[in-house]
Design a protein around this motif. Structure first.
Motif: not given
Length: 625
Positions: A502-505, A507, A521-523, A616, A618
């Motif tokens: 799961a990618d989170y760009k 942040i 939702d990684v935040r 970023d 992952t």
């Protein structure tokens, strides 16, 4: 804390006798003398069981009462135990959770630079070059462990016969966490701070380079580069004025002036400092002769090398004085002691069952000792106190168990005698019922109890061929399901496929915030202390907050992946942000079973009202096994 040195230069004896308010023991270490005292506590001389002298630094009770100090102190001690450089005094034992925290470092028989300059004046240029080159090598390994010294000053540099030793690295960071520093307790010396430190800005390894330049100027001239006086006046000059280098020899001028640049980015790196020392030495290889120090300073080393031997009589007291943390059950240094005859009655007892193999000293920072719990030992100085036992570390070499006067080996427990009469019968029925419940479930247990002990049945009893098992199924061999298969190989389960990433760009992780990788939702979420997976600490580093979590900083240019993160074991618990450059990657393993790859993309600009980093991430959930 001023390290292993007494206060006041040479005006007081090197080895001071213990006073009435000094403890006789610290966690099983019998104390031989007091070496000094400072803003953070007192320093004592003791010995390991192998006869190696150690300096035990006992933190002041006021600091021990501050939970944030304890948290940071535990982190810094853990990092410091990985520092094993030629020009550092290694941390070999510690207790960060006891009533009064303490740590033990190798004792260095030599005066501090501060004591040497006060007693004998400035050092010659050749000695200063060797001093600064050695200190630079020490900073290389200290910074490599993710530590910024923050309090590099002449009293934290010891002069040994084979070169300098840098001590007390990382402790000032823990002290910064307390409110005591603003209430009459002085930590550090303003004369040797960097401009960003004096102004309350972010501290980086370049901060230590500025202090290194100040130490060089002090060693060469005998006076601080920014003068002396009130703290406010000195700090103002450090931030706004240029240093007084009129007394610095010409050969040292480039080295000192570059280190004292106001702009942290303009200061040389550790490698450049060593190159500057070589250039000042006519571009020849720096060689450290046995007489690298002036003879009066060398004589001080001889005095300190004659550490007081432990007295064999009279016997030590059976109880520790009031206020002593008391001896602890075990002693497990992180580095082996010199194999020599231990002084009688000093140092905590060493007990390890024969045949038990040691673990490596550089295992995972979160690994727990695997050796079995040992019975409490009896020491010559009295019974140990369980309340202040230090955390156990893997013993780096096998040792034989020792027996002390009054210590009896553990006795075997007497075998229980069978009960007589009706009670014995009831007990037997109860045991049978429990066994049957464990083997085949409630149906067979019901039969065993119903017949009042006349008939019992379990899943291990013989059956007729093809008779049903407890679940109502049978097989051709007549054995119950899940029973003995007669040696046939059972089919192996298929390998579990890797989870999808799961990618989170992009942040923006703000200092004082954390990430929980199990969230959909990684935040960033507020908070930097707790059981989080990853936090950006306001101290300037990324922290694997979870007890079982760890981080691995991949090499520059190394491409991270799930396989790479699973294979790499260069574990740490925190990584300073100033060590990161754009594209640098960090493997994250959480205590909740997730793995992630963080890619650093940049940091907030200087004029930003908040401090944050852009990353970023992952995430591979439930990939840690």
């Amino acid at each position: 804390m001023s390290g292993q040195q007494p206060n006041g230069g040479n005006s007081s004896p090197v080895f001071q006798p213990l006073a009435g308010d000094d403890p006789a023991t610290i966690a099983g270490y019998r104390l031989a003398a007091k070496l000094g005292a400072g803003g953070m506590g007192k320093v004592y001389l003791s010995y390991t069981p192998g006869g190696r002298p150690v300096a035990i630094k006992v933190i002041r009770p006021e600091f021990g009462e501050d939970p944030e100090f304890r948290r940071r102190f535990a982190q810094e001690v853990q990092s410091a135990q990985r520092v094993q450089g030629l020009f550092t005094a290694p941390v070999i034992d510690a207790d960060t959770k006891g009533a009064q925290p303490w740590l033990a470092t190798a004792y260095v028989p030599g005066p501090s630079l501060a004591d040497a300059v006060v007693a004998h004046g400035a050092l010659p240029v050749e000695a200063v070059l060797l001093l600064i080159a050695g200190m630079a090598e020490a900073l290389h390994v200290i910074h490599g462990a993710g530590i910024v010294h923050r309090d590099l000053k002449p009293s934290n540099v010891l002069l040994a016969a084979d070169g300098p030793r840098v001590i007390d690295f990382g402790i000032a960071y823990a002290a910064d966490a307390t409110s005591l520093t603003g209430s009459g307790v002085t930590i550090g010396t303003p004369s040797f701070m960097a401009p960003e430190q004096a102004a309350g800005r972010r501290v980086t390894p370049a901060t230590d380079i500025f202090a290194l330049g100040q130490v060089a100027a002090y060693a060469a001239t005998g006076a601080p580069a920014f003068g002396e006086g009130t703290s406010h006046g000195v700090l103002y000059r450090i931030v706004h004025e240029e240093p007084d280098l009129s007394g610095v020899p010409e050969r040292l001028m480039e080295l000192v002036s570059r280190c004292l640049a106001k702009d942290a980015e303009a200061r040389p790196s550790v490698a450049e400092v060593i190159a500057l020392c070589q250039t000042a030495n006519a571009e020849t290889v720096l060689r450290r002769p046995e007489d690298w120090l002036p003879s009066p300073v060398a004589a001080d080393i001889t005095v300190r090398a004659a550490a007081p031997a432990p007295a064999q009589t009279p016997p030590p007291p059976t109880t520790a004085p009031a206020g002593s943390p008391g001896p602890a059950v075990g002693y497990s240094p992180t580095t082996p002691a010199v194999p020599s005859t231990p002084p009688p009655g000093y140092g905590p007892a060493v007990t390890q069952p024969p045949g038990q193999y040691p673990q490596t000293a550089h295992s995972s920072p979160h690994a727990q000792p695997t050796q079995p719990a040992r019975p409490a030992q009896q020491y010559p100085q009295g019974p140990p106190s369980q309340a202040h036992a230090p955390a156990q570390h893997p013993t780096p070499y096998p040792m034989q168990a020792q027996t002390y006067p009054g210590h009896l080996p553990p006795q075997p427990h007497p075998k229980p005698q069978p009960a007589k009469g009706g009670r014995g019968r009831v007990a037997v029925i109860g045991v049978v019922a429990a066994l049957v419940f464990a083997g085949v479930g409630g149906g067979a247990a019901y039969l065993a109890v119903k017949d009042d002990g006349k008939q019992t049945q379990s899943s291990d009893s013989p059956k007729d061929s093809g008779s049903p098992d407890a679940s109502g199924s049978s097989d051709a061999s007549g054995s119950s399901a899940g029973g003995d298969t007669g040696g046939e190989d059972e089919p192996k389960p298929a390998a579990k496929p890797d989870p999808e990433p799961a990618d989170y760009k992009s942040i923006n992780l703000t200092a004082g915030y954390h990430l929980t990788l199990g969230d959909e939702d990684v935040r960033p979420q507020e908070g930097e202390d707790g059981g989080y997976d990853l936090s950006y600490d306001t101290g300037g580093y990324l922290d694997a907050e979870n007890d079982e979590g760890n981080l691995v900083l991949l090499d520059p240019g190394q491409e991270g992946s799930l396989a790479v993160c699973r294979a790499d074991t260069r574990f740490t618990q925190n990584i300073y942000v100033d060590k990161l450059s754009k594209g640098r990657q960090i493997c994250i393993t959480t205590g909740t079973g997730h793995m992630a790859l963080l890619t650093y993309q940049g940091h907030s600009p200087e004029d930003s009202p908040s401090t944050y980093m852009t990353v970023d991430v992952t995430v591979w959930r439930n990939a840690a096994g």
